[in-house]
Design an enzyme around this catalytic site. Structure first.
Site, PDB file in Angstrom:
ATOM      1  N   ARG A  36       0.859  -1.176   0.000  1.00 13.03           N
ATOM      2  CA  ARG A  36       0.000   0.000   0.000  1.00 13.03           C
ATOM      3  C   ARG A  36       0.896   1.227   0.000  1.00 13.03           C
ATOM      4  O   ARG A  36       2.050   1.178   0.429  1.00 13.03           O
ATOM      5  CB  ARG A  36      -0.904   0.018   1.235  1.00 13.03           C
ATOM      6  CG  ARG A  36      -1.823  -1.198   1.384  1.00 13.03           C
ATOM      7  CD  ARG A  36      -2.602  -1.108   2.692  1.00 13.03           C
ATOM      8  NE  ARG A  36      -3.530  -2.218   2.852  1.00 13.03           N
ATOM      9  CZ  ARG A  36      -3.239  -3.359   3.483  1.00 13.03           C
ATOM     10  NH1 ARG A  36      -2.013  -3.532   3.992  1.00 13.03           N
ATOM     11  NH2 ARG A  36      -4.129  -4.328   3.602  1.00 13.03           N
TER      12      ARG A  36
ATOM     13  N   LYS B 161      -1.976  -2.376   8.084  1.00 14.62           N
ATOM     14  CA  LYS B 161      -3.078  -1.849   8.886  1.00 14.62           C
ATOM     15  C   LYS B 161      -3.134  -2.523  10.247  1.00 14.62           C
ATOM     16  O   LYS B 161      -2.811  -3.701  10.393  1.00 14.62           O
ATOM     17  CB  LYS B 161      -4.398  -2.062   8.146  1.00 14.62           C
ATOM     18  CG  LYS B 161      -4.526  -1.273   6.848  1.00 14.62           C
ATOM     19  CD  LYS B 161      -5.868  -1.530   6.193  1.00 14.62           C
ATOM     20  CE  LYS B 161      -6.039  -0.703   4.925  1.00 14.62           C
ATOM     21  NZ  LYS B 161      -7.338  -0.957   4.273  1.00 14.62           N
TER      22      LYS B 161
ATOM     23  N   HIS C 164      -2.749   2.452  -5.863  1.00 16.13           N
ATOM     24  CA  HIS C 164      -3.462   1.192  -5.667  1.00 16.13           C
ATOM     25  C   HIS C 164      -3.583   0.410  -6.974  1.00 16.13           C
ATOM     26  O   HIS C 164      -3.770  -0.805  -6.951  1.00 16.13           O
ATOM     27  CB  HIS C 164      -4.841   1.467  -5.066  1.00 16.13           C
ATOM     28  CG  HIS C 164      -5.156   0.594  -3.890  1.00 16.13           C
ATOM     29  ND1 HIS C 164      -4.410   0.597  -2.732  1.00 16.13           N
ATOM     30  CD2 HIS C 164      -6.125  -0.338  -3.702  1.00 16.13           C
ATOM     31  CE1 HIS C 164      -4.914  -0.273  -1.879  1.00 16.13           C
ATOM     32  NE2 HIS C 164      -5.947  -0.861  -2.443  1.00 16.13           N
TER      33      HIS C 164
ATOM     34  N   ARG D 105      -0.893  -1.998  -6.943  1.00 16.33           N
ATOM     35  CA  ARG D 105      -1.207  -3.104  -6.022  1.00 16.33           C
ATOM     36  C   ARG D 105      -2.187  -4.076  -6.685  1.00 16.33           C
ATOM     37  O   ARG D 105      -2.025  -5.297  -6.582  1.00 16.33           O
ATOM     38  CB  ARG D 105      -1.785  -2.528  -4.726  1.00 16.33           C
ATOM     39  CG  ARG D 105      -2.132  -3.545  -3.644  1.00 16.33           C
ATOM     40  CD  ARG D 105      -2.406  -2.783  -2.354  1.00 16.33           C
ATOM     41  NE  ARG D 105      -3.189  -3.537  -1.396  1.00 16.33           N
ATOM     42  CZ  ARG D 105      -2.668  -4.350  -0.471  1.00 16.33           C
ATOM     43  NH1 ARG D 105      -1.359  -4.531  -0.427  1.00 16.33           N
ATOM     44  NH2 ARG D 105      -3.440  -4.980   0.383  1.00 16.33           N
TER      45      ARG D 105
ATOM     46  N   HIS E 235      -4.124  -9.184   3.518  1.00 20.11           N
ATOM     47  CA  HIS E 235      -5.566  -9.194   3.730  1.00 20.11           C
ATOM     48  C   HIS E 235      -5.912 -10.089   4.918  1.00 20.11           C
ATOM     49  O   HIS E 235      -5.392 -11.202   5.033  1.00 20.11           O
ATOM     50  CB  HIS E 235      -6.298  -9.721   2.492  1.00 20.11           C
ATOM     51  CG  HIS E 235      -6.314  -8.749   1.352  1.00 20.11           C
ATOM     52  ND1 HIS E 235      -6.561  -9.130   0.048  1.00 20.11           N
ATOM     53  CD2 HIS E 235      -6.129  -7.396   1.313  1.00 20.11           C
ATOM     54  CE1 HIS E 235      -6.514  -8.068  -0.718  1.00 20.11           C
ATOM     55  NE2 HIS E 235      -6.255  -7.008   0.008  1.00 20.11           N
TER      56      HIS E 235
ATOM     57  N   TYR F 104      -9.854 -10.406  -6.857  1.00 27.09           N
ATOM     58  CA  TYR F 104      -8.878 -10.411  -7.942  1.00 27.09           C
ATOM     59  C   TYR F 104      -9.054 -11.632  -8.838  1.00 27.09           C
ATOM     60  O   TYR F 104      -8.703 -11.586 -10.016  1.00 27.09           O
ATOM     61  CB  TYR F 104      -7.455 -10.385  -7.373  1.00 27.09           C
ATOM     62  CG  TYR F 104      -7.162  -9.099  -6.637  1.00 27.09           C
ATOM     63  CD1 TYR F 104      -6.884  -7.926  -7.327  1.00 27.09           C
ATOM     64  CD2 TYR F 104      -7.178  -9.051  -5.248  1.00 27.09           C
ATOM     65  CE1 TYR F 104      -6.627  -6.740  -6.652  1.00 27.09           C
ATOM     66  CE2 TYR F 104      -6.915  -7.876  -4.561  1.00 27.09           C
ATOM     67  CZ  TYR F 104      -6.644  -6.724  -5.278  1.00 27.09           C
ATOM     68  OH  TYR F 104      -6.400  -5.565  -4.614  1.00 27.09           O
TER      69      TYR F 104
END
Length: 331
Positions: free
Chosen positions: A175, A199, A275, A278, A301, A310
């Site tokens: 990210r 995150k 992004h 990514r 994730h 995806y």
């Protein structure tokens, strides 16, 4: 606002005064207490005009008499269209449903209705927008326009940084916040890995490909020291022209400039963003045969469900190839 705020319902049926008062009060609330923009208020007004038309045609004269069936019928009418209105797209119908739900919540809060019949009505869900991935050749063109790994001259430090940044983003799937937050000690280029801080304070160790490692070495040895001399120094991998940490906005500027030089869109819904790299990273891995759970770990994730979007991109690409390549695809 006056009674003229709410238009006359279609087919010559006028909404009952109680309905018009309810909508007028709600729009006043949105104007005074919520401070909504003029354009948003106009959209709400149009949406509620149509809602009153539906209620008037059904013989409903008070919001307290409305049940879920009336709201569901209204939403179905919006999606189907009628003689005076074309069918609404899902996104527009969802906005209209929001206006109706807001009206009923307001009526319940104000005590003009004893229940909120919209609470259990599921609004239309806009289709999920699939992430946009660039073709491999477009990614290569983008990376190469950022600057050569062997850049020399006065502008070389920034050219080396820009190339290293974009190679880093595409080579690790990081990210943008993870890229600008990376510090030199997070890199182990001999082992070909980087520790990314994601995150929620979670970290993950991901591989760094050969191209990204080469660009990072060139930046760290020949570019970064020159920019640090202009500032007080920082442990972050990527720094700005003053020697301080590169910001997210700075990274966006780097990418936007490179995308423009590469002939890729820099404005609109298809504009290239950090992004986008990514998304391209994940899609190209899956296209190459990577397991979706491996890609999940690489992207950081928490759930594989997030990563599975995806796989839908990959299926769409397979459909496109099939449609253009198979002699019987058109049936």
């Amino acid at each position: 606002m006056t009674d003229s705020t709410v238009e006359r319902a279609g087919a010559g049926v006028e909404p009952a005064p109680a309905l018009r008062r309810a909508v007028r009060g709600y729009l006043d609330h949105l104007t005074v207490e919520r401070g909504l923009s003029t354009n948003t208020l106009a959209s709400y007004r149009r949406d509620l005009d149509r809602y009153l038309s539906t209620l008037a045609a059904a013989g409903v004269t008070d919001l307290a008499a409305v049940g879920p069936a009336e709201i569901e019928a209204h939403l179905a009418r919006l999606r189907a269209g009628d003689a005076d209105h074309p069918p609404l797209a899902v996104s527009s119908a969802a906005r209209a449903a929001s206006a109706v739900r807001g009206l009923h919540r307001f009526a319940l809060r104000e005590g003009t209705a004893g229940a909120d019949p919209s609470r259990d009505v599921r609004p239309p869900t806009p289709p999920r927008r699939l992430p946009r991935a660039l073709p491999v050749d477009a990614v290569v063109r983008l990376l190469e326009t950022a600057g050569p790994v062997a850049a020399t001259g006065e502008d070389a430090p920034r050219a080396l940084r820009d190339r290293a940044l974009l190679e880093f983003l595409y080579g690790t799937g990081a990210r943008i916040s993870e890229a600008v937050g990376a510090v030199v000690d997070d890199l182990d280029l001999d082992a070909g890995t980087v520790l990314l801080h994601g995150k929620g304070g979670k970290t993950r160790l991901v591989p760094v490909g050969g191209y990204a490692a080469e660009a990072l070495r060139a930046w760290l040895v020949r570019g970064r020291p020159a920019l640090l001399a202009a500032g007080r120094g920082t442990p972050t991998v990527f720094v700005n022209a003053r020697g301080g940490p590169l910001t997210r906005q700075g990274a966006w500027t780097v990418l936007r400039a490179a995308a423009g030089r590469a002939g890729l869109p820099v404005d609109g819904p298809d504009a290239v963003s950090p992004h986008t790299l990514r998304h391209s990273y994940a899609t190209h891995l899956l296209d190459g045969g990577a397991d979706v759970r491996v890609v999940q770990e690489l992207l950081g994730h928490a759930s594989v469900t997030t990563t599975q979007v995806y796989t839908l991109v990959t299926v769409e690409r397979l459909r496109e190839v099939y449609a253009t390549a198979h002699p019987r695809a058109r049936g």
